[in-house]
Structure formats: C-alpha cells, structure tokens
Scaffold this motif. Structure first.
Motif, PDB file in Angstrom:
ATOM      1  N   LEU A  12       0.859  -1.204  -0.072  1.00  0.00           N
ATOM      2  CA  LEU A  12       0.061  -0.030   0.016  1.00  0.00           C
ATOM      3  C   LEU A  12       0.952   1.265  -0.090  1.00  0.00           C
ATOM      4  CD1 LEU A  12      -2.734  -1.151   2.684  1.00  0.00           C
ATOM      5  CD2 LEU A  12      -2.719  -1.497   0.332  1.00  0.00           C
ATOM      6  N   LEU A  13       0.725   1.929  -1.115  1.00  0.00           N
ATOM      7  CA  LEU A  13       1.531   3.279  -1.101  1.00  0.00           C
ATOM      8  C   LEU A  13       0.863   4.403  -0.959  1.00  0.00           C
ATOM      9  CD1 LEU A  13       3.756   1.978  -4.012  1.00  0.00           C
ATOM     10  CD2 LEU A  13       4.473   2.421  -1.623  1.00  0.00           C
ATOM     11  N   ILE A  55      10.515   2.110   3.899  1.00  0.00           N
ATOM     12  CA  ILE A  55      10.938   3.263   4.022  1.00  0.00           C
ATOM     13  C   ILE A  55      11.610   3.619   2.329  1.00  0.00           C
ATOM     14  CG2 ILE A  55      12.498   4.994   4.800  1.00  0.00           C
ATOM     15  CD1 ILE A  55      12.289   3.442   7.475  1.00  0.00           C
ATOM     16  N   HIS A  56      11.096   4.495   1.705  1.00  0.00           N
ATOM     17  CA  HIS A  56      11.360   4.643   0.361  1.00  0.00           C
ATOM     18  C   HIS A  56      11.597   6.291  -0.069  1.00  0.00           C
ATOM     19  CE1 HIS A  56       7.590   6.418  -0.486  1.00  0.00           C
ATOM     20  NE2 HIS A  56       7.064   5.439   0.133  1.00  0.00           N
ATOM     21  N   PRO A  57      12.379   6.395  -1.134  1.00  0.00           N
ATOM     22  CA  PRO A  57      12.675   7.512  -1.647  1.00  0.00           C
ATOM     23  C   PRO A  57      11.275   8.438  -1.958  1.00  0.00           C
ATOM     24  CG  PRO A  57      13.976   6.157  -3.110  1.00  0.00           C
ATOM     25  CD  PRO A  57      13.035   5.243  -2.166  1.00  0.00           C
ATOM     26  N   LYS A  58      11.239   9.531  -1.913  1.00  0.00           N
ATOM     27  CA  LYS A  58      10.132  10.440  -2.302  1.00  0.00           C
ATOM     28  C   LYS A  58       9.543  10.249  -3.463  1.00  0.00           C
ATOM     29  CE  LYS A  58       9.786  12.922   1.508  1.00  0.00           C
ATOM     30  NZ  LYS A  58       8.711  13.195   2.435  1.00  0.00           N
ATOM     31  N   VAL A  59       8.160  10.077  -3.897  1.00  0.00           N
ATOM     32  CA  VAL A  59       7.632   9.431  -5.143  1.00  0.00           C
ATOM     33  C   VAL A  59       7.811  10.721  -6.147  1.00  0.00           C
ATOM     34  CG1 VAL A  59       5.473  10.536  -4.548  1.00  0.00           C
ATOM     35  CG2 VAL A  59       5.881   8.765  -6.202  1.00  0.00           C
ATOM     36  N   ALA A  88      -0.561  11.271  -5.460  1.00  0.00           N
ATOM     37  CA  ALA A  88       0.735  11.236  -5.802  1.00  0.00           C
ATOM     38  C   ALA A  88       1.149   9.872  -6.511  1.00  0.00           C
ATOM     39  CB  ALA A  88       2.032  11.834  -4.919  1.00  0.00           C
ATOM     40  N   PHE A  89       0.805   8.718  -5.757  1.00  0.00           N
ATOM     41  CA  PHE A  89       1.237   7.834  -6.291  1.00  0.00           C
ATOM     42  C   PHE A  89       0.191   7.170  -7.561  1.00  0.00           C
ATOM     43  CE2 PHE A  89       2.629   7.715  -2.043  1.00  0.00           C
ATOM     44  CZ  PHE A  89       4.011   7.307  -1.938  1.00  0.00           C
ATOM     45  N   VAL A  90      -0.766   7.557  -7.605  1.00  0.00           N
ATOM     46  CA  VAL A  90      -1.694   7.429  -8.600  1.00  0.00           C
ATOM     47  C   VAL A  90      -1.138   8.119  -9.860  1.00  0.00           C
ATOM     48  CG1 VAL A  90      -3.891   7.844  -9.772  1.00  0.00           C
ATOM     49  CG2 VAL A  90      -3.759   7.142  -7.499  1.00  0.00           C
ATOM     50  N   ARG A  91      -0.634   9.200  -9.812  1.00  0.00           N
ATOM     51  CA  ARG A  91       0.117   9.924 -10.764  1.00  0.00           C
ATOM     52  C   ARG A  91       1.461   9.187 -11.419  1.00  0.00           C
ATOM     53  NH1 ARG A  91      -1.608  15.152 -11.952  1.00  0.00           N
ATOM     54  NH2 ARG A  91      -3.274  15.862 -10.501  1.00  0.00           N
ATOM     55  N   PRO A 161      -4.285  24.918  -7.445  1.00  0.00           N
ATOM     56  CA  PRO A 161      -3.339  24.357  -8.625  1.00  0.00           C
ATOM     57  C   PRO A 161      -3.823  23.429  -9.412  1.00  0.00           C
ATOM     58  CG  PRO A 161      -2.683  24.172  -6.067  1.00  0.00           C
ATOM     59  CD  PRO A 161      -4.111  24.471  -5.985  1.00  0.00           C
ATOM     60  N   GLU A 162      -3.430  23.369 -10.806  1.00  0.00           N
ATOM     61  CA  GLU A 162      -3.898  22.447 -11.824  1.00  0.00           C
ATOM     62  C   GLU A 162      -3.801  21.020 -11.257  1.00  0.00           C
ATOM     63  OE1 GLU A 162      -3.271  21.540 -16.638  1.00  0.00           O
ATOM     64  OE2 GLU A 162      -1.635  22.602 -15.381  1.00  0.00           O
ATOM     65  N   GLU A 163      -2.644  20.897 -10.666  1.00  0.00           N
ATOM     66  CA  GLU A 163      -2.554  19.356 -10.067  1.00  0.00           C
ATOM     67  C   GLU A 163      -3.126  19.345  -8.689  1.00  0.00           C
ATOM     68  OE1 GLU A 163       1.130  17.803 -10.482  1.00  0.00           O
ATOM     69  OE2 GLU A 163       1.265  17.732 -12.451  1.00  0.00           O
ATOM     70  N   SER A 164      -4.197  18.709  -8.175  1.00  0.00           N
ATOM     71  CA  SER A 164      -4.683  18.792  -7.061  1.00  0.00           C
ATOM     72  C   SER A 164      -3.971  18.235  -5.916  1.00  0.00           C
ATOM     73  CB  SER A 164      -6.021  18.004  -7.053  1.00  0.00           C
ATOM     74  OG  SER A 164      -6.009  16.603  -7.407  1.00  0.00           O
ATOM     75  N   ALA A 165      -3.049  17.545  -6.110  1.00  0.00           N
ATOM     76  CA  ALA A 165      -2.062  17.043  -5.253  1.00  0.00           C
ATOM     77  C   ALA A 165      -1.355  18.264  -4.621  1.00  0.00           C
ATOM     78  CB  ALA A 165      -1.294  15.725  -5.581  1.00  0.00           C
ATOM     79  N   ASN A 166      -1.304  19.351  -5.390  1.00  0.00           N
ATOM     80  CA  ASN A 166      -0.259  20.341  -4.795  1.00  0.00           C
ATOM     81  C   ASN A 166      -1.005  21.075  -3.976  1.00  0.00           C
ATOM     82  OD1 ASN A 166       2.019  19.333  -6.410  1.00  0.00           O
ATOM     83  ND2 ASN A 166       1.231  20.993  -8.365  1.00  0.00           N
TER      84      ASN A 166
END
Length: 423
Positions: A12-13, A55-59, A88-91, A161-166
C-alpha cells in the motif's frame, strides 16, 4: 502472519487515512500487508494490520522511487499487488506502471483514464460537452494570464493548483474576492506552481459520490454531503458529514460522466449543490481511493473488495443516514484557523460546540477504529500542543532505529524495510 513465497503480499503506497481500512481488508483475506512510509497522516506504522513499513525515496523523485520499487519487487516476489492510496502515487503509476514486473497488479483505474481524470481542464471540458454543469473556468500559467482570467470570470473566484495533489500557499484552494486579495496573494507568480485553475465561485455545499464502475456502468454508489470542513470558509478537508439516499439529478450526472469516460474502477465524484438556487456544479472526479474511504466501507459498499475482485452484476447502494466525523482533523482545523486569525470569539465557541456535538452523535470516525485503535489515538495526540511534538519526534526516532531491519519480526511490533540506497 508471515511473508514468503507461499504467502502473497500487498504493498500500500501512501501513508494516509484510507490505508487503515484497506489494511484490515487485506489482513482478513490472509494477505500480508506492507505499507510505504510517505504520506500525510503517518498512521500505518501503528496499525496492527500492517506488518512492515517500507522506507523509500520520495515519489516526487520518480527515477529514484522507481529504482527502489523495482529492487523491492525483485527481492520480495511475494508482492503480487500494489495499491496506490494517495494521488501522488496514482499519478506515478499512471506514467510508470509499464516499467514494473508483469506479475505485479497495480490496483487502480486504467493509466490513461487516471490521467484524464487528474487533468482538471480536460475533465471539465468532457463534462461540459456531456451536458453536466460546470462553473466557468480558465487556466493561467503567468501573471498576465491570471489577470486576464480574473477579468473574464470576475470576483469571487476560486484559485487552485492545476494538479490537485499540490498546495497553494499551504491550502487546497484560495478564494479571491477583490483586486486587494489578488495583490495580497499574487504579487508575483508562485514559483512552485506550473499553472493554476481559476473558476468562478459558486455557492452550495460539497456532495461526495463514492462509486465503483465497470466499463462505464456504475454498480456501487453512495451519496454523502459534507456539513463542515477544517476551514472556516468551507474549503479544505471534511470533518463532519452524513450519507443520504441517492439524489436523482446527481445520480444521473454521475452515470453520464462515468459512461462518457468508460470508467472501470472505484472513485469519488464531487459536486457543489446550491439548494436555494437549485444549482448543481461538478467539481472533480478522483480516480482513486477517497480520503474518507472508511465511510463507504462502513455503509456496506465494499469498495476495497471491488478493487481486488472486480465487478458484480447487481447495483449496490450504500446505507443512508450515517453521520461521520474526523475529530482529530476537526481539532487541527480549529487550532489552525484560530492561529491565523480566521475565527472571532463567537465563531470559536460555535466551532467548539459543533465539534463536541459531532463527537457525541457520530456513527463512524474516519481515523478511529475500535478493532485497531492505536492509529486513531496517535492521530489525536498529534494535534494536542506539546504532546503532538513528542509523538512526531518519537515517530522519527523510531523510524531511524529500525532502518537497518530488513526482515519482519513477530507481533507485537513492526519492522521497517530499508529501500536500496537508503542509509
């Protein structure tokens, strides 16, 4: 439960509120649950249904994240499914799913469909052409085009923002009422934004329509209304709401939009409804698990199961009359609005009264689950001044302590997987 070649696992991300009900659903299916560490809620590490944290790098660093994910899937072949929980992960997977091993299923909408839904301008254009009402809008990518858009749309105007994750200055959206507001916020172009979506502000309250669809046909549907958010102006995240029977006009619009997109998967369509003017306007469609995913699950929608199993024949409507809350988010919103001077004394007292009333009569809280109480308790403690600082510090220290642990350990406790290259 242990992970291994004979035991399938899910990744799960997005360490986010919906991770909790999803984790419980997979756990009850005897599927080993691994969750990523990045996310806005930091709740998965406390869930008894999650066995490991990756624990991973930023997407946002797509190249590094893809490399780390590829290495993880190579080392852990039992991971058969990945569920992108946050946008962000969906993108990311909408662009990079084809770069991953073929044996791993990405549980989300088709990549092209996801990109269409996440492109707000394209989506609004499709909806308008299909006869679904949308408020007038313009896209701006410079100060000049922003000024021109405001002249065309007039005030009040919502800017996001155009990108709603922002986020725009830390908020999902800003409402401009005059040139004074424009100059206060936009003396210069915000450097972190590629483009901004401006839309004529329309009245009403937000309606969320949670759904599952197969080949453009809605087969599961729940209608909910947002009664309050964590912002005094009604923008922001829902902290109180209730489910209602499907409203015929909105259900018709939802069916039309889903059919127009040929949608397969789960999602959430948002509308603004002004009952006084008898007006409905589409806001957006989120091609992902909704932030308040626990609500349709509580109401019998089983969207998580649909994500795994696919469609069934009969249409299923969620239970109306359910009141929901997010008490920790309500407290955080109150604190935030008070600190930035958005609440007068009377408004503050009114907010506290509504919060207490809602806490007493809610059927379900989006973070607290009696079967898995620790994430909700920590989420609540995070909001309390002083205590919140300590819990966040302990979380960071805990992550650092466990960075070197590469194998899961038996309950109680949790292990942390270190991504390749992490030190």
């Amino acid at each position: 439960m242990r992970s291994g070649p004979d035991h399938s696992a899910v990744l799960l991300l997005g360490n986010y509120r919906p991770t909790l009900p999803l984790s419980e659903m997979f756990f009850r299916r005897d599927i080993y649950v691994i969750a990523g560490n990045e996310g806005c809620d930091h709740c998965a590490e406390y869930s008894r249904f999650v066995s490991e944290i990756w624990i991973h790098p930023k997407v946002a660093d797509a190249k590094e994240f893809l490399s780390a994910l590829t290495n993880l899937l190579r080392d852990r072949p039992e991971i058969k499914q990945i569920v992108p929980v946050e946008e962000a992960f969906v993108r990311f997977f909408a662009k990079h799913a084809s770069d991953l091993p073929k044996h791993v299923r990405i549980a989300m909408a088709d990549a092209q469909l996801a990109q269409t839904c996440l492109d707000k301008v394209e989506l609004l254009g499709i909806a308008g052409a299909a006869g679904i009402p949308v408020a007038p809008y313009r896209l701006a990518d410079s100060m000049d085009s922003l000024h021109d858009a405001l002249k065309e749309l007039s005030y009040p105007c919502v800017v996001r923002p155009e990108e709603s994750a922002n986020r725009l200055f830390g908020q999902k959206a800003l409402t401009l009422h005059s040139d004074l507001d424009r100059d206060r916020w936009f003396g210069t172009w915000p450097a972190e934004q590629r483009s901004l979506l401006l839309q004529k502000k329309v009245g009403g309250i937000r309606h969320n329509c949670y759904f599952a669809a197969d080949s453009g046909r809605i087969c599961r549907y729940l209608h909910a209304i947002i009664l309050r958010t964590d912002r005094q102006d009604g923008s922001g995240l829902a902290v109180e709401g209730k489910t209602i029977p499907p409203e015929p006009t909105i259900l018709t619009y939802s069916r039309k939009l889903v059919a127009e997109l040929g949608y397969t998967g789960i999602g959430c369509i948002q509308y603004l409804v002004d009952e006084e003017r008898d007006e409905v306007h589409l806001l957006e469609i989120n091609p992902r698990i909704a932030g308040n995913h626990v609500i349709p699950e509580y109401c019998g929608m089983a969207l998580g199961e649909f994500l795994v199993d696919g469609a069934d024949d009969a249409i299923r409507y969620g239970q109306p009359g359910i009141r929901y809350s997010w008490i920790a988010g309500d407290m955080e919103g109150f604190k935030s609005e008070l600190l930035r001077g958005a609440l007068g004394p009377g408004q503050a007292i009114l907010w506290l009264g509504r919060m207490l009333r809602n806490a007493v009569r809610t059927n379900v809280d989006v973070m607290f689950n009696a079967r898995d109480p620790l994430p909700g308790i920590v989420n609540l403690l995070d909001v309390i001044p002083g205590i919140g600082h300590i819990t966040r510090l302990r979380r960071r220290e805990g992550g650092a302590r466990h960075l070197s642990r590469l194998v899961p350990k038996a309950r109680p406790g949790i292990s942390f997987i270190k991504a390749a290259g992490e030190t």
